[in-house]
Design a protein around this motif. Structure first.
Motif, mmCIF file in Angstrom:
data_model
loop_
_atom_site.group_PDB
_atom_site.id
_atom_site.type_symbol
_atom_site.label_atom_id
_atom_site.label_comp_id
_atom_site.label_asym_id
_atom_site.label_seq_id
_atom_site.Cartn_x
_atom_site.Cartn_y
_atom_site.Cartn_z
ATOM 1 N N GLU A 233 53.575 44.763 45.819
ATOM 2 C CA GLU A 233 53.515 44.998 44.378
ATOM 3 C C GLU A 233 54.336 43.928 43.654
ATOM 4 O O GLU A 233 55.476 43.645 44.037
ATOM 5 N N THR A 234 53.755 43.312 42.655
ATOM 6 C CA THR A 234 54.445 42.306 41.843
ATOM 7 C C THR A 234 54.166 42.588 40.373
ATOM 8 O O THR A 234 53.461 43.537 40.032
ATOM 9 N N LEU A 235 54.684 41.710 39.513
ATOM 10 C CA LEU A 235 54.401 41.832 38.079
ATOM 11 C C LEU A 235 52.897 41.759 37.820
ATOM 12 O O LEU A 235 52.377 42.379 36.889
ATOM 13 N N LEU A 236 52.170 41.030 38.672
ATOM 14 C CA LEU A 236 50.732 40.852 38.492
ATOM 15 C C LEU A 236 49.910 41.866 39.274
ATOM 16 O O LEU A 236 48.832 42.270 38.838
ATOM 17 N N PHE A 237 50.401 42.254 40.440
ATOM 18 C CA PHE A 237 49.563 42.965 41.399
ATOM 19 C C PHE A 237 49.992 44.413 41.578
ATOM 20 O O PHE A 237 51.109 44.701 42.012
ATOM 21 N N ASP A 238 49.078 45.310 41.203
ATOM 22 C CA ASP A 238 49.269 46.742 41.408
ATOM 23 C C ASP A 238 48.001 47.253 42.087
ATOM 24 O O ASP A 238 46.933 47.327 41.472
ATOM 25 N N LYS A 239 48.113 47.579 43.375
ATOM 26 C CA LYS A 239 46.933 47.971 44.162
ATOM 27 C C LYS A 239 46.181 49.132 43.533
ATOM 28 O O LYS A 239 44.969 49.216 43.630
ATOM 29 N N SER A 240 46.905 50.038 42.893
ATOM 30 C CA SER A 240 46.275 51.248 42.371
ATOM 31 C C SER A 240 45.480 51.006 41.095
ATOM 32 O O SER A 240 44.729 51.870 40.662
ATOM 33 N N ARG A 241 45.640 49.807 40.499
ATOM 34 C CA ARG A 241 44.994 49.533 39.203
ATOM 35 C C ARG A 241 43.904 48.480 39.294
ATOM 36 O O ARG A 241 43.336 48.098 38.267
ATOM 37 N N ASN A 242 43.613 47.989 40.494
ATOM 38 C CA ASN A 242 42.637 46.908 40.627
ATOM 39 C C ASN A 242 41.633 47.223 41.723
ATOM 40 O O ASN A 242 41.883 48.050 42.595
ATOM 41 N N LEU A 243 40.491 46.526 41.678
ATOM 42 C CA LEU A 243 39.442 46.687 42.682
ATOM 43 C C LEU A 243 38.941 45.306 43.089
ATOM 44 O O LEU A 243 38.668 44.451 42.231
ATOM 45 N N TYR A 244 38.798 45.094 44.393
ATOM 46 C CA TYR A 244 38.321 43.814 44.882
ATOM 47 C C TYR A 244 36.848 43.644 44.509
ATOM 48 O O TYR A 244 36.022 44.525 44.730
ATOM 49 N N GLY A 245 36.513 42.493 43.916
ATOM 50 C CA GLY A 245 35.137 42.173 43.558
ATOM 51 C C GLY A 245 34.721 42.612 42.177
ATOM 52 O O GLY A 245 33.609 42.305 41.722
ATOM 53 N N LEU A 246 35.593 43.333 41.456
ATOM 54 C CA LEU A 246 35.211 43.845 40.135
ATOM 55 C C LEU A 246 34.993 42.720 39.134
ATOM 56 O O LEU A 246 34.209 42.868 38.198
ATOM 57 N N ASN A 247 35.680 41.590 39.322
ATOM 58 C CA ASN A 247 35.498 40.461 38.406
ATOM 59 C C ASN A 247 34.047 39.989 38.378
ATOM 60 O O ASN A 247 33.556 39.524 37.347
ATOM 61 N N VAL A 248 33.324 40.141 39.496
ATOM 62 C CA VAL A 248 31.904 39.778 39.549
ATOM 63 C C VAL A 248 31.036 41.000 39.249
ATOM 64 O O VAL A 248 30.087 40.930 38.470
ATOM 65 N N ALA A 249 31.381 42.128 39.848
ATOM 66 C CA ALA A 249 30.547 43.332 39.734
ATOM 67 C C ALA A 249 30.391 43.805 38.291
ATOM 68 O O ALA A 249 29.341 44.346 37.924
ATOM 69 N N ARG A 250 31.421 43.620 37.483
ATOM 70 C CA ARG A 250 31.354 44.137 36.101
ATOM 71 C C ARG A 250 30.292 43.421 35.268
ATOM 72 O O ARG A 250 29.883 43.911 34.223
ATOM 73 N N THR A 251 29.843 42.255 35.715
ATOM 74 C CA THR A 251 28.818 41.506 34.972
ATOM 75 C C THR A 251 27.450 41.586 35.655
ATOM 76 O O THR A 251 26.553 40.818 35.333
ATOM 77 N N SER A 252 27.286 42.508 36.597
ATOM 78 C CA SER A 252 26.064 42.544 37.411
ATOM 79 C C SER A 252 24.840 43.065 36.665
ATOM 80 O O SER A 252 23.721 42.886 37.109
ATOM 81 N N ARG A 253 25.068 43.759 35.544
ATOM 82 C CA ARG A 253 23.991 44.340 34.732
ATOM 83 C C ARG A 253 23.250 45.474 35.455
ATOM 84 O O ARG A 253 22.162 45.866 35.034
ATOM 85 N N LYS A 254 23.823 45.981 36.544
ATOM 86 C CA LYS A 254 23.215 47.118 37.220
ATOM 87 C C LYS A 254 23.853 48.398 36.683
ATOM 88 O O LYS A 254 24.986 48.390 36.238
ATOM 89 N N HIS A 255 23.104 49.499 36.776
ATOM 90 C CA HIS A 255 23.567 50.725 36.114
ATOM 91 C C HIS A 255 24.598 51.478 36.934
ATOM 92 O O HIS A 255 25.148 52.480 36.472
ATOM 93 N N ASN A 256 24.851 51.017 38.177
ATOM 94 C CA ASN A 256 25.837 51.705 38.996
ATOM 95 C C ASN A 256 26.707 50.700 39.747
ATOM 96 O O ASN A 256 26.474 49.491 39.689
ATOM 97 N N MET A 257 27.722 51.224 40.450
ATOM 98 C CA MET A 257 28.620 50.399 41.261
ATOM 99 C C MET A 257 28.647 50.953 42.685
ATOM 100 O O MET A 257 28.613 52.175 42.895
#
Length: 590
Positions: A233-257
């Motif tokens: 855990e650092t000033l930038l990194f909180d495992k509980s608040r982030n998801l791997y791949g979301l930076n790409v997935a959020r722009t996928s235009r698909k209706h689900n994850m």
């Protein structure tokens, strides 16, 4: 870089907070305010209030609050400058550009420096992967059928076998031991010296939704424990608040994850064309991650491993996702363990079929439950239906609950009425327990100290003053900032009095800007958001105001009298106490 206060205020004024929040949270107008479900904690009933008049928000559930800058900073995990740039761009305001001097570069905020360190580390790991040293890691990735395009897309890299290579590289770039230690990439020990957190591992840069590297995951090459290692855990990194791949997935235009367990599953799915896949970061799924997903989708499909551990992980995640208001389905990947294995064996088209056939999460829970019982044994069968009835209580709407009871009847032939009676039986047994808990909470709430009572009174008066600015004139000479209890309350009161004196109006959202920490901003917002009985006649309001001012002033005088040191102070206090007995503030005369 610092921007003029007037410019900051112009950007705030031109970004109506109701409009900004509405882009992320569904709001419904209630009286003078707008209400919605708080994006910062799980809740079923709206307690998140946004005021267009005050240009601020406050959650009565978790206590967060602030102005439009605070909201963007908290929601997007931005620094103040990043939020300022985002809001400026939103209303077509061009911020002045300025070259950083050497001195200014040194003053760049810590978060900015850590982001740059992570960026440099990601570049270094990628370079190592493509070098001779990285052959072992590169072969591992290509043997896992990853293309060079995919490797580059995810910025995969390698931390070599030498335990302080990254440290030496970052030191050459001019970073101090202290900030490298805060980055989570380097450990510094008095006896061992400085050494890298990651070595001899395939490296997975972890990015936030804005494509900034905030941490790393590393998969060991060969034997070694742990197999997977994440940044601390650092000033930038909180495992509980982030998801791997979301930076790409959020722009996928698909209706689900698609939610996976591991990095390789996400990468394999993206390479196969399923660019809506994400994974939690080596920990159990959290409510914060569920709320994060809720920003981008209303439906999630669980693609957890099909083994026992994966099943348990799915069962833990389902109620958390439901609490966030998401619809959940579960993908059956058997006979394969995970999405990576499935796609390698059967391909993307077959995986799409499994997506199309994904199972309702409640049916999945019942199917897993059934494995623990022998339904050919009457006693075991009875126990099973009792457990099913308990689970059906999760559906609070009668129509939905009846639909699921009907579905269970179709599958197990238990009898609709029989199962409904069993559900109602267990529902009835919950009521006394909830009543007892409520009574205990009510008794606990009554134990309010005098200090807590005065804080609540102070909040009420401050809220009333910004709702009705006539009070500034009516309270002139009666109440001053020194009568409010506590440093923060006195500071806010002083700012309000000063604003009214200089501008003839008060702007709560502007005052919030004067406080740096999120905790202080939330507390200040709460001072302007206290609710009081609005359905009162003018005479009732007048009496309530006089009672409130009397309580605050008397408490202040009593407190100050304990610390009186000379005769003049005592005489002044006596005069104020006499004047207090004659106090009457009129609201009727305008």
């Amino acid at each position: 870089m610092y921007y003029p206060e007037d410019l900051v205020e112009e950007i705030r004024q031109r970004n109506d907070i109701v409009d900004v929040v509405s882009e992320h949270v569904k709001l419904k107008r209630t009286g003078n305010n707008h209400m919605g479900l708080c994006p910062f904690h799980n809740e079923k009933s709206p307690s998140f209030s946004v005021s267009g008049q005050k240009q601020m928000y406050h959650c009565f559930g978790c206590g967060v609050g602030g102005n439009v800058f605070t909201f963007v900073m908290e929601y997007e995990n931005y620094s103040f400058v990043e939020a300022l740039k985002y809001l400026a761009e939103r209303v077509n305001i061009t911020l002045p550009e300025q070259e950083y001097s050497e001195e200014a570069k040194k003053k760049k905020d810590l978060k900015g420096q850590l982001l740059e360190i992570n960026r440099q580390a990601a570049k270094y790991f990628f370079y190592q992967l493509k070098s001779e040293r990285g052959t072992i890691a590169y072969e591992y990735l290509t043997n896992r059928k990853l293309s060079d395009e995919t490797i580059s897309k995810f910025g995969l890299g390698y931390s070599n076998k030498y335990s302080n290579d990254l440290y030496q590289y970052l030191k050459q770039l001019g970073y101090s031991d202290e900030i490298l230690k805060q980055s989570g990439l380097v450990s510094i020990d008095e006896t061992k010296g400085a050494y890298d957190k990651f070595w001899n591992r395939v490296m997975f840069p972890i990015m936030d939704v804005n494509n900034r590297v905030i941490g790393f995951g590393g998969r060991v090459m060969g034997e070694g424990e742990p197999k997977y290692l994440n940044s601390p855990e650092t000033l930038l990194f909180d495992k509980s608040r982030n998801l791997y791949g979301l930076n790409v997935a959020r722009t996928s235009r698909k209706h689900n994850m698609l939610i996976c367990e591991g990095y390789m599953d996400v990468i394999a799915l993206h390479q196969a064309g399923f660019n809506n896949a994400v994974a939690s970061l080596g920990t159990a799924f959290t409510g914060l991650q569920a709320n994060l997903l809720k920003r981008y989708t209303s439906e999630v499909l669980l693609t957890y491993d099909s083994d026992g551990a994966g099943t348990k992980a799915a069962l833990r995640a389902i109620p958390i996702l439901k609490e966030a208001g998401l619809s959940i389905k579960v993908i059956n990947m058997q006979p394969y363990k995970d999405p990576d294995e499935f796609i390698k064996a059967l391909g993307a088209d077959e995986f799409q079929k499994r997506i199309d056939e994904a199972q309702n999460s409640f049916y999945f829970e019942i199917e897993v439950l059934e494995r623990d019982y022998d339904l050919n044994d009457p006693e075991q069968k009875t126990k099973f239906f009792n457990e099913v009835a308990k689970k059906l209580l999760v559906f609070t709407e009668e129509i939905e609950r009846n639909n699921y009871i009907e579905a269970m009847d179709r599958k197990y032939h238990v009898g609709f009425d029989n199962l409904r009676k069993l559900v109602n039986h267990y529902g009835a047994t919950l009521v006394p327990t909830q009543t007892v808990i409520k009574k205990v909470q009510e008794r606990s709430n009554k134990r309010v100290t005098a200090e807590d009572s005065m804080k609540q009174a102070s909040k009420l008066l401050l809220t009333w003053m910004i709702e009705d600015i006539r009070l500034f004139q009516k309270l002139n000479g009666v109440i001053s900032e020194k009568d409010f209890d506590g440093e923060l309350y006195q500071t806010v009161a002083r700012m309000l009095f000063q604003q009214y004196k200089e501008q003839g109006q008060v702007i709560p959202a502007k005052i919030i800007n004067q406080f740096e920490s999120k905790e202080e901003q939330s507390e200040v917002a709460s001072l302007f958001s206290t609710t009081f009985q609005e359905e009162m006649s003018m005479l009732e309001k007048e009496k309530a105001l006089n009672d409130l001012v009397y309580r605050i002033k008397k408490y202040s005088l009593d407190l100050r009298s304990r610390n009186v040191t000379d005769i003049e102070q005592m005489q002044s206090l006596i005069k104020e106490q006499v004047d207090l007995q004659k106090l009457h503030i009129s609201l009727i005369d305008g």
